[in-house]
Structures are given as C-alpha cells and as structure tokens.
Write an enzyme that holds these catalytic residues in place. Sequence first.
Site, mmCIF file in Angstrom:
data_model
loop_
_atom_site.group_PDB
_atom_site.id
_atom_site.type_symbol
_atom_site.label_atom_id
_atom_site.label_comp_id
_atom_site.label_asym_id
_atom_site.label_seq_id
_atom_site.Cartn_x
_atom_site.Cartn_y
_atom_site.Cartn_z
ATOM 1 N N GLY A 190 35.716 46.902 41.211
ATOM 2 C CA GLY A 190 36.399 45.895 42.020
ATOM 3 C C GLY A 190 35.621 45.674 43.311
ATOM 4 C CB VAL A 280 41.354 52.728 40.537
ATOM 5 C CG1 VAL A 280 40.203 53.412 39.807
ATOM 6 C CG2 VAL A 280 42.240 53.770 41.230
ATOM 7 N N GLY A 281 41.911 50.454 43.329
ATOM 8 C CA GLY A 281 42.950 49.620 43.920
ATOM 9 C C GLY A 281 43.711 50.360 45.011
ATOM 10 C CG HIS A 454 17.148 18.684 55.401
ATOM 11 N ND1 HIS A 454 17.251 19.239 54.142
ATOM 12 C CD2 HIS A 454 15.812 18.563 55.657
ATOM 13 C CE1 HIS A 454 16.030 19.441 53.659
ATOM 14 N NE2 HIS A 454 15.142 19.047 54.561
HETATM 15 P P1 NAD Z 1 40.345 46.150 43.139
HETATM 16 O O1 NAD Z 1 41.663 45.810 42.587
HETATM 17 O O2 NAD Z 1 39.483 45.101 43.709
HETATM 18 O O3 NAD Z 1 39.464 46.865 41.998
HETATM 19 C C1 NAD Z 1 39.887 47.997 41.311
HETATM 20 C C2 NAD Z 1 39.155 48.039 39.985
HETATM 21 O O4 NAD Z 1 39.390 49.299 39.395
HETATM 22 C C3 NAD Z 1 39.648 46.980 39.006
HETATM 23 O O5 NAD Z 1 38.556 46.301 38.441
HETATM 24 C C4 NAD Z 1 40.400 47.803 37.970
HETATM 25 O O6 NAD Z 1 40.364 47.240 36.670
HETATM 26 C C5 NAD Z 1 39.648 49.116 38.022
HETATM 27 N N1 NAD Z 1 40.432 50.268 37.556
HETATM 28 C C6 NAD Z 1 41.736 50.545 37.782
HETATM 29 N N2 NAD Z 1 42.081 51.726 37.218
HETATM 30 C C7 NAD Z 1 40.955 52.202 36.627
HETATM 31 C C8 NAD Z 1 40.663 53.381 35.891
HETATM 32 N N3 NAD Z 1 41.589 54.307 35.655
HETATM 33 N N4 NAD Z 1 39.404 53.556 35.433
HETATM 34 C C9 NAD Z 1 38.435 52.619 35.679
HETATM 35 N N5 NAD Z 1 38.669 51.483 36.359
HETATM 36 C C10 NAD Z 1 39.911 51.283 36.836
HETATM 37 O O7 NAD Z 1 40.625 47.325 44.190
HETATM 38 P P2 NAD Z 1 39.667 48.043 45.229
HETATM 39 O O8 NAD Z 1 38.255 47.696 44.978
HETATM 40 O O9 NAD Z 1 40.073 49.462 45.226
HETATM 41 O O10 NAD Z 1 40.107 47.379 46.592
HETATM 42 C C11 NAD Z 1 41.466 47.516 47.049
HETATM 43 C C12 NAD Z 1 41.894 46.322 47.846
HETATM 44 O O11 NAD Z 1 41.187 46.270 49.061
HETATM 45 C C13 NAD Z 1 41.645 45.045 47.104
HETATM 46 O O12 NAD Z 1 42.872 44.468 46.790
HETATM 47 C C14 NAD Z 1 40.887 44.178 48.023
HETATM 48 O O13 NAD Z 1 41.538 42.964 48.243
HETATM 49 C C15 NAD Z 1 40.811 44.944 49.325
HETATM 50 N N6 NAD Z 1 39.412 44.886 49.760
HETATM 51 C C16 NAD Z 1 38.911 43.678 50.120
HETATM 52 C C17 NAD Z 1 37.596 43.559 50.472
HETATM 53 C C18 NAD Z 1 37.058 42.225 50.840
HETATM 54 O O14 NAD Z 1 37.834 41.330 51.097
HETATM 55 N N7 NAD Z 1 35.754 42.038 50.887
HETATM 56 C C19 NAD Z 1 36.770 44.676 50.460
HETATM 57 C C20 NAD Z 1 37.309 45.882 50.071
HETATM 58 C C21 NAD Z 1 38.638 45.975 49.735
#
Ligand code: NAD
Length: 487
Positions: A190, A280-281, A454
């Site tokens: 993610g 993982v979120g 430009h």
């Molecule tokens: P995310 O939801 O972006 O990604 C988590 C990923 O982990 C997903 O692709 C999911 O399918 C995967 N996943 C979940 N359980 C798993 C498992 N057991 N095994 C393998 N893969 C698994 O969450 P994140 O990257 O942890 O980020 C958290 C939050 O923080 C996000 O909602 C995001 O909006 C925010 N964030 C934003 C930014 C930005 O705006 N640039 C940067 C960092 C974080």
Amino acid sequence: MSEKYDVVVIGAGPGGYVAAIRAAQLGLNTLCIEKWVSAEDKLVLGGTCLNTGCIPSKALLASSHKYVEVRDEMAVHGIQVNAPKIDVAAMLARKDKIVTQLTGGIAGLFKANGVNVAEGLGKVLVGKRVEITAKDGTVTVVDADNIIIAAGSVPIDIPPAPVDNDTIIDSTGALELTEVPKRLGVIGAGVIGLELGSVWGRLGSEVVIIEALDEFLPTIDKQIAKEAHKIFTKKQGMDIRLSARVTGTKVDAKKKQVTVSYTDSDGDKEIVVDKLIVAVGRKPYTEQLLAGDSGVTLDERGFIFVNGKCQTDAPGVYAIGDVVRGPMLAHKASEEGVMVAERIAGKKTQINYDCIPGIIYTHPEVASVGMTEEQLVADGIPYKTGVFPFAASGRAMAANDTGGMVKMIAHEETDRILGCHIIGPSAADLVQQIVIAMEFGSSAEDIALTVFGHPTLSEAVHEAALAVGGHAIHIANKKPRKPKAKK
Ligand code: NAD
Ligand code: FAD
C-alpha cells in the site's frame, strides 16, 4: 464549578489542531486536549502527520531521492561524481529537526490564535462534558457547548507478524532505522509499503514486498497502477509479490534476522530479511475515548459513526479525520476540521468528498482525484479519456525525468472532468490543478482552452485535456475527430 468552553477538541493532529485554530479564529473559546508526550516528557502537538507520518516520511523520501540522483543521474548531465555515501544518522537528524520545527510551530499558532491547550487523555462523557486525565493521574472535567473528536488512527497488527519494535517494525520504526538493512521485507504493497520501501530501497536495501491481494494498487486507475508496477519492479528493482499471504514469522535474535513464511499460488514459501516492516493499514483509535453512556456510536469497522457533516449520534459532538470513515489523509482531516469549526460558528461550509486528491510519494509520484475508468465502467457512466506521456514533454526531457503519464477522464456527453490520474514527476502538484478545476465544475475543454506556460510539466495536463477532445498537439491522437462535412 467546572470550566466551560465553546469548543473542546480531543487530539492535536492535522484534524484537531486545524479545527482548534479555525474555531478560535471565529471567536470561539477553544480548548485542545493532547495526550502525546515525547521521550523528554514534553507535550507533542501535530499528531501522526507531523511526528510519525506525512512529514518525516517525506523528509526521508527527499533525502533518499537526492542520494539516487547523485548516484545514478549525474553522468547523463555530464557531471562526474564519486559514489556517494549515506550518513543515516545525519539523514535522521535532518528529519527530526524538521519535525521539531513544525510541531513547535503549532504551539506558536495556538498561542497566536488564543487556543487553550491541555495535556492529558480526553474522554467524552455524557452531556457534552470531557474528562481530562493528566500524566500524574489528576482528573479534571470541563464542559463544552461542542466537542470535536480528532483522535486519529494507529497501525493494524497482524498475528503472524507481531511488531517487536526491533526486527519487526511498523511505519514509525521504519522512520527510525539507524542503518540501511541489507534485506528489507515489507508486508503490504500500500502507500506506506511503497513509500518506506522506496526510502530504504534507494539507499541500498534489497526490498521484497509481500501483498495479499492479487492486484497491485487496486483502488487507483488500472492503467496508472500498471505503469507504476512496471516502473517500481522493472526500473527500480522492487520485488513485489502479489497474492502472497503471510502465515508466520520467526525472529532469530542472534543473527538479527527474521524468517517470513507466506503462501502464494505455488504453495508455501519463505524469505529471510534483516528488518520487516508491517504496513497493512491503520485502524481508528478510540481506546479510552468514550464513556459508555457518551451517546457516540461506532460503525461495524470501529470508526466513529458520523454523517456527511461529521456529526456523531450525540448532539453537539463531532468527529473528524482518521477516526471516521473516508480516506486516512491529513488534508481530509484538516478540511473536516475547518468544516466543523465553521458550522459550529454558524456557517454553512461543506466538503466535496468527490474532490479529495490521493498521492503516493514514490518517484515518480502517483496522484489522482475523482473517478477511475474502472469505477465509471462499473457505474455505467459514459466517458472519454485523454492520455499524455511525460516522454513527450520537453520539460520532463530537460529534467531527465520522463517516466509516466497524465490521464484525464471526462463525461462523454457533457465533457465535465470526472477524474485525473497521474504518474510522473511532481504529480502531487500537477493533480491539484485538476482538483481546483473539478471544484469549479470545469470541462476538459476549459483546460484545453487555458494557456499553460512553456516549458512546464503542467503542459502534460494541458495536452491530456486536449487529447480528451482528440486534438492533442504533441502526440498522435488515437482517434482524430473528423470535422463534420458541410451539407
Ligand atoms: P494501505 O491500505 O494503503 O495498504 C495496506 C496494504 O496491505 C493493502 O494493499 C492490503 O491489501 C495489504 N495487506 C493487508 N493485510 C495484509 C496481509 N495480511 N498480508 C499482506 N498484505 C496485506 O495502508 P498503509 O500503507 O498501511 O497506510 C495506512 C494509511 O495511511 C492509508 O490509509 C493511507 O491513506 C495513509 N497514508 C497516506 C500516505 C499518503 O497520503 N501519501 C502515506 C502513508 C500513509
Ligand atoms: P492523528 O494525526 O493521528 O492525530 C490524532 C491525535 O490525537 C494524536 O496526536 C493522538 O495522540 C491524539 N489523541 C488520540 N486520542 C486522544 C485522547 N483520548 N486524548 C487526547 N489526545 C488523543 N496523509 C497524507 O495526507 N499525506 C501523506 O503524505 C501521509 N503520509 C503518511 C505517512 C505515514 C508513515 C503515516 C503513518 C501516515 C501518513 N498519512 C499521510 C496519514 C496522516 O498522517 C493521517 O491521515 C493524519 O495524521 C490524520 O489526522 P488526524 O488528526 O485525524 O489524526
């Protein structure tokens, strides 16, 4: 008698501190409660965003990108340099300095705007009362005409990979690594996995990302996700393993490494890495936040239940940011903070939830706003697209940064812009032009008829808009529109 405020805000992250400042600007007597204290026992303002999120991650992304530029991208300009060395301690110190500067800045803004601050844990009681428990256990209760909950979120843990803050770390630990791990595992492809995987990968780690889903970045436009996957894996050497479910981890403390077991379509597999980031979120943080009879309810996923105006089920109690539904983004939290403060002050402010940009700060950046092609197909909405690759942009060529494209999507009949998806240099800033355009209900033709400087990267946005109408100038149009013959 307890003290009384017009507004009591719980949490001083980008949701809470912005809400508190705006409320105070509008003449409301405001108190902001924050529980975060530093290792030096000082109150920490700014929440996840400033301390362990947006800002420190972008500082490390900037440093590591400079390292890559010096290592790989000078020769093409005719600049000869020796192989650069990274001083991780100096890189972290720079990041920490920026964080301190910004969090200190919030204290200054609170003072300048007359926001009152209380250090401690805030808890919402019934009848618009808030209990504050200080570090030393002292409890006070304040009355409020309005309460704004902005308690944020925390990382999700998964049982097969428990974070030990040493070998298995979360995003906060990944911002603090004191040396570049030779082998870095990341669970979750993610936003965090890609951004922090990029930081350490650029500095030399062999990065393996294990992702449970079979699709890469499933929520963004497929064409852009495909391009991102190609660039990250083929050009940058990230090893992204999809459809891979982690089943267990075994830490070898002596060897300072961890074996990660996972299952994919071919069966059971293992990798051995020196550090493992679990990304993982995140989940809403509501621990010790609500008294049983507060009247504030949670939804089935544990978020505080609110309506479109961020009102909870308890009258006069609002909730904003990561602790409520919607994307977990700092700018979404802040805008909800402004909306709620202004509505408390009697204004009719609303948020257009269809126009919230999302950005992944990799290089190239991935930025989008509005609907993807896949969503439009699913909803049966007729649309047309225009795509312009940065490979055809003079400015991108001059900067030797030509990866990616701008994709604009407009309604087939009305030409109103429905979405814009960009992978490329400065995508975060470029997409903002279309966020503004969409706020004003712009058509693709409005953008096409606008004069762009430009040479700029913005010209790629202009050309994508022209391509929607089939008349881009600097690429061959897919289906040039023939002028209708005169009768
Ligand atoms: P995310 O939801 O972006 O990604 C988590 C990923 O982990 C997903 O692709 C999911 O399918 C995967 N996943 C979940 N359980 C798993 C498992 N057991 N095994 C393998 N893969 C698994 O969450 P994140 O990257 O942890 O980020 C958290 C939050 O923080 C996000 O909602 C995001 O909006 C925010 N964030 C934003 C930014 C930005 O705006 N640039 C940067 C960092 C974080
Ligand atoms: P938070 O920032 O989490 O703040 C909540 C505050 O409330 C905290 O300070 C907490 O201590 C306090 N609190 C909680 N409960 C209580 C209580 N009971 N009493 C008193 N205080 C309490 N978003 C972006 O838009 N762009 C990015 O580039 C970006 N990068 C990120 C990178 C990383 C590594 C991470 C982890 C996140 C990133 N995010 C990014 C997400 C962003 O940080 C969050 O969306 C944002 O911080 C949410 O703001 P908030 O005010 O809702 O909550």
